[in-house]
Design a protein around this motif. Structure first.
Motif: not given
Length: 296
Positions: A35-59
């Motif tokens: 939801q916060r990403a959808s309000q970012a000025p780059w929304h729709g121009r960059a490829t978005f990936l929702a992820a918790d980088i600290h979750a196991p296996g994210c990398a």
């Protein structure tokens, strides 16, 4: 370049992703909150990936082989610099995540450091000033840098450690100084409480911070620590007075209402010489970052 940016919906991240796109880079923007990403000025121009980088296996999920470089800006728990979670939760998770990215093949990693790594050192601080952090946040960042430097010995990659000083601009935390001042002005408050206001700090507009981070990324030959700063000390008193004048406001300042922070020296600012040497003739400036008198 194909760039992965973590913390892409944050204060600095929003501006960095936008600056990268304006330079023609292909960006994958990573953030936890769609939801916060959808309000970012780059929304729709960059490829978005929702992820918790600290979750196991994210990398592994991010698949580092798809990218030429990673810009790592994510860090939870701010602006509570004293929270021990920076050390006992965030730091181990950061080491695991970035270590896995490097082992998966990342060859250029730009990470946001902090001026809090310098601790209570006063005056003009350059990259050779000893790191002696006194906050949990500064210690965690400094330890992460040490870990990555050791990792380089067994898994060669470029580490660009960008020490950020103070910033202001669109999207800043509402609890920060200038957003609080703007809210007081908008609300017609007659008085604004501050500390004594005599402390000297180093401020840059966040758009300029983003521009410099992108410029650094576009110089993949550089490896090491670099200050991202104005190189020009300014008192908090002068900062707020000039801000009010610039926006055409009127308010009375109650200096001395709050004590000075005990985790910052009274006067410190960055030496921007190394950044200008890295850029060399790639960027043209009207004046030297230290007004012609670098402190080395």
């Amino acid at each position: 370049m194909r760039i992965l940016v973590t913390g892409a919906s944050g204060f600095v991240g929003c501006h960095v992703v936008t600056a990268l796109l304006e330079k023609g880079h292909r960006v994958t923007a990573v953030a936890r909150d769609p939801q916060r990403a959808s309000q970012a000025p780059w929304h729709g121009r960059a490829t978005f990936l929702a992820a918790d980088i600290h979750a196991p296996g994210c990398a592994e999920r991010l698949d580092a082989s798809h990218f030429d470089a990673v810009v790592h800006l994510a860090w939870p728990g701010l602006p509570n610099y004293a929270a021990l979670t920076h050390l006992d939760r965030t730091l181990p998770a950061e080491c695991r995540f970035l270590g896995e990215l490097v082992r998966a093949g990342v060859r250029q990693l730009l990470v946001s450091g902090t001026c809090f790594e310098y601790g209570l050192a006063s005056g003009c601080l350059n990259e050779s000033t000893p790191s002696q952090p006194v906050t949990a946040y500064g210690m965690a960042k400094n330890t992460l840098r040490g870990y990555l430097e050791i990792l380089q010995k067994s898994h060669p990659f470029r580490l660009q450690w960008a020490r950020l000083f103070y910033m202001h601009g669109r999207g800043q935390n509402p609890g920060s100084l200038l957003p609080q001042l703007d809210a007081a002005l908008a609300g017609g408050q007659p008085v604004f409480n501050l500390s004594g206001g005599e402390q000297l700090r180093d401020y840059l507009p966040v758009e300029e911070v983003a521009t410099r981070l992108v410029a650094l990324l576009e110089h993949p030959g550089f490896d090491g620590i670099v200050n991202i700063c104005s190189g020009k000390p300014i008192s908090v008193r002068r900062l707020v007075e000039e801000h009010v004048a610039a926006v055409g406001g009127s308010i009375r300042f109650n200096f001395g209402h709050y004590p000075y922070p005990d985790y910052e020296p009274m006067a410190f600012w960055g030496d921007g010489t190394r950044f200008y040497h890295i850029l060399n003739d790639s960027l043209r400036y009207s004046e030297h970052p230290l007004t012609g008198k670098p402190c080395l």
